[in-house]
Scaffold this active site. Structure first.
Site, PDB file in Angstrom:
ATOM      1  N   ASP A 177      -9.114 -41.908 -81.519  1.00 17.36           N
ATOM      2  CA  ASP A 177      -9.755 -40.850 -82.282  1.00 17.36           C
ATOM      3  C   ASP A 177      -9.449 -41.238 -83.716  1.00 17.36           C
ATOM      4  O   ASP A 177      -8.318 -41.064 -84.180  1.00 17.36           O
ATOM      5  CB  ASP A 177      -9.140 -39.485 -81.947  1.00 17.36           C
ATOM      6  CG  ASP A 177      -9.868 -38.372 -82.680  1.00 17.36           C
ATOM      7  OD1 ASP A 177     -10.134 -38.546 -83.880  1.00 17.36           O
ATOM      8  OD2 ASP A 177     -10.176 -37.342 -82.066  1.00 17.36           O
ATOM      9  N   HIS A 178     -10.434 -41.792 -84.407  1.00 19.26           N
ATOM     10  CA  HIS A 178     -10.095 -42.429 -85.685  1.00 19.26           C
ATOM     11  C   HIS A 178      -9.578 -41.426 -86.722  1.00 19.26           C
ATOM     12  O   HIS A 178      -8.919 -41.815 -87.673  1.00 19.26           O
ATOM     13  CB  HIS A 178     -11.255 -43.275 -86.209  1.00 19.26           C
ATOM     14  CG  HIS A 178     -12.375 -42.496 -86.817  1.00 19.26           C
ATOM     15  ND1 HIS A 178     -13.300 -41.825 -86.064  1.00 19.26           N
ATOM     16  CD2 HIS A 178     -12.730 -42.282 -88.110  1.00 19.26           C
ATOM     17  CE1 HIS A 178     -14.162 -41.232 -86.867  1.00 19.26           C
ATOM     18  NE2 HIS A 178     -13.846 -41.492 -88.119  1.00 19.26           N
ATOM     19  N   HIS A 240     -12.285 -34.824 -82.739  1.00 19.40           N
ATOM     20  CA  HIS A 240     -11.607 -34.801 -84.037  1.00 19.40           C
ATOM     21  C   HIS A 240     -11.072 -33.413 -84.406  1.00 19.40           C
ATOM     22  O   HIS A 240      -9.921 -33.260 -84.809  1.00 19.40           O
ATOM     23  CB  HIS A 240     -12.564 -35.257 -85.151  1.00 19.40           C
ATOM     24  CG  HIS A 240     -13.252 -36.554 -84.864  1.00 19.40           C
ATOM     25  ND1 HIS A 240     -12.611 -37.627 -84.301  1.00 19.40           N
ATOM     26  CD2 HIS A 240     -14.531 -36.968 -85.072  1.00 19.40           C
ATOM     27  CE1 HIS A 240     -13.468 -38.642 -84.174  1.00 19.40           C
ATOM     28  NE2 HIS A 240     -14.640 -38.269 -84.629  1.00 19.40           N
TER      29      HIS A 240
END
Ligand code: BG6
Length: 495
Positions: A177-178, A240
């Site tokens: 999950d950047h 996110h």
């Protein structure tokens, strides 16, 4: 320097993510010495590229990082291309031979990272083949980095997870999950747990509401095909936003370790109320952008975008209120909103503190004030495009009398610092190389997030939305503002 010996195999090696994020991140790690002589990258995809062409593409992706010609050449020489049909077993045989050859050539000790950066429907097949075709080595580490979306609802995520777990233990699965690699998201824990002034107030006695805004000015660009089946709820909220919410809401971990943080995040996610149908309709709103204008630029509506159904009912905007049913947060709404084609790119968290019990200044004799309330103290965490914090306080207005004025204390990282701070993907790839999964999503987190989001999706799927309902270049539909107004709040959006 702490050099890692490793073979990367990137599925989706010709894709947008590989080119925009992965190759530049690998290059930064190369420049820092985390990757040096003993690494190789195999890029796979269907297209029939040669190694030479692949290396030229890779060099193109790092141009903005200003490497010398020799440096770019040396870096790119570690890249190999294999045209690959993920459903064809014989292709995995070729992949195995190439992997073993590179392992020997670069002395990689059997260490392998497999990066799945392609359409999720292939994740299961790829992983089963990695195992059945014995590409996974007996020596060294074998880790899987997997891009979102991890499933399209709880059920499909569960099935995918079962499949993956047959080949990789949970500890070797890195669900990326950047957002968890972003500097200021990582800073949430520092703000909370390194500053008694905040952590002592971090509860329903002192906090009125928390607002998370992940706004984007871009539209769907060239991702209409994917996005039209996903929508903002699955694209941003399930992953996110809920990950960030968990970091904001979790209890302090006993140590800042992977295991302890994970266990607190899971508990926080489990405390988020799973809504009944009626609650979904009251607490969540959706939107889709129509054509609009901003700063002399005209934007088309979502339904006119490439690869989007002209009758599409996919949402490009979500706003909602999450409720956390535990001692710390009972009664504190967590408002979230995210959308495409909004006024600006702005990712922020606002912690809005409660009013003082009595506003003694309202009774000032010299300067009577009709407003019984003071502006709230707000802690803002700026995630992007600028990084930093601000805190608004009330001070005395200069001069005679005793009126108050809001004062803003602010710290923003300089543009240079932001420029030099490692990119999220770079940090996360290094974490995965180090076997540290603190900033990745554990299966239990993913599962719980799907439970929370699935009911919203199901309710929405039963009701035809009245789309489009906001103009490109605005801050979303009216209903998103009304959501807070009916609770007596408003979205805070200060520059
Ligand atoms: C991705 C979403 O996960 O995050 C995209 O799929 C979105 O739709 C992107 O644009 C936003 O990321 P960032 O880092 O630009 O805020």
């Amino acid at each position: 320097m702490n050099e890692k010996n490793v073979l990367f195999t990137i599925f989706g090696g010709t894709g947008d993510l590989a080119q925009r994020k992965l190759y530049p991140s690998l290059f930064r790690l190369y420049k820092k010495g985390n990757l040096s002589e003993h690494f190789a990258v195999i890029g796979t995809a269907r297209r029939p590229w040669s190694d030479e062409h692949y290396r030229e593409v890779v060099k193109g992706t790092i141009e903005t990082l200003n490497p010398s010609a020799e440096e770019a050449e040396r870096f790119a020489s570690h890249f190999y291309y294999q045209s690959h049909d993920v459903n064809d077993s014989s292709h995995y045989q070729t992949l195995k031979e190439l992997s073993d050859r590179l392992d020997e050539k670069y002395h990689l000790n059997g260490n392998r990272m497999y990066y799945l950066a392609m359409a999720p429907q292939f994740f299961g097949t790829i992983v089963s083949h990695l195992k059945s075709q014995k590409i996974i080595t007996e020596t060294g580490f074998n880790r899987l980095i997997i891009e979102k979306p991890f499933g399209s609802d709880f059920h499909s995520a569960f099935e995918l997870n079962e499949k993956i777990r047959q080949a990789f233990p949970e500890d070797d699965i890195f669900r990326i999950d950047h957002y968890l690699g972003k500097e200021m998201i990582q800073n949430i824990s520092a703000i909370r747990f390194a500053n008694n002034i905040f952590e002592s107030q971090w509860n329903n006695r002192y906090i009125d509401n928390i607002q998370i805004t992940f706004g984007e000015s871009l539209g769907v660009e060239d991702r209409g095909g994917y996005y039209d089946h996903s929508g903002a709820l699955k694209d941003m909220v399930q992953n996110h936003i809920l990950q960030v919410l968990a970091l904001l809401a979790m209890e302090p971990p006993v140590a800042f370790s992977e295991k302890e943080i994970r266990s607190e995040k899971i508990k926080a996610l489990k405390a988020i109320r799973i809504y009944e149908k009626k609650e979904v309709l009251e607490n969540f709103v959706r939107g889709q952008y129509a054509a609009g204008q901003l700063d002399d630029q005209t934007f088309k509506g979502y339904r006119e975008e490439d690869n989007v159904d002209p009758q599409s009912t996919t949402e490009t905007f979500v706003a909602g209120k999450f409720t956390i049913d535990n001692f710390r947060w009972s009664g504190v709404p967590f408002y979230v909103r995210t959308g495409k084609r909004l006024t600006e790119k702005g990712t922020r968290i606002n912690i809005v503190f409660k009013q003082v019990p009595v506003n003694v200044f309202k009774t000032s004799i010299d300067e009577p004030c009709n407003d019984p309330t003071l502006p709230p103290n707000v802690l803002t965490i700026y995630i992007q495009p600028t990084e930093g914090f601000s805190f608004t306080l009330n001070g005395k207005k200069v001069g005679q009398g005793f009126a108050t004025d809001p004062i803003k204390l602010e710290y923003r990282n300089s543009a240079e610092m932001v420029e030099n701070s490692p990119e999220a993907y770079e940090k996360l790839m290094l974490d995965a190389l180090n076997g540290d999964s603190t900033n990745f999503s554990h299966w239990e987190e993913v599962a719980q997030s799907w439970h929370i989001v699935d009911v919203i999706r199901q309710v929405w799927d039963q009701v035809q939305p009245d789309f489009p309902n906001y103009k490109a270049g605005s801050m979303g539909p009216e209903a998103a503002f009304e959501l807070l107004e009916k609770d007596g709040f408003e979205w805070i959006w200060q520059p």
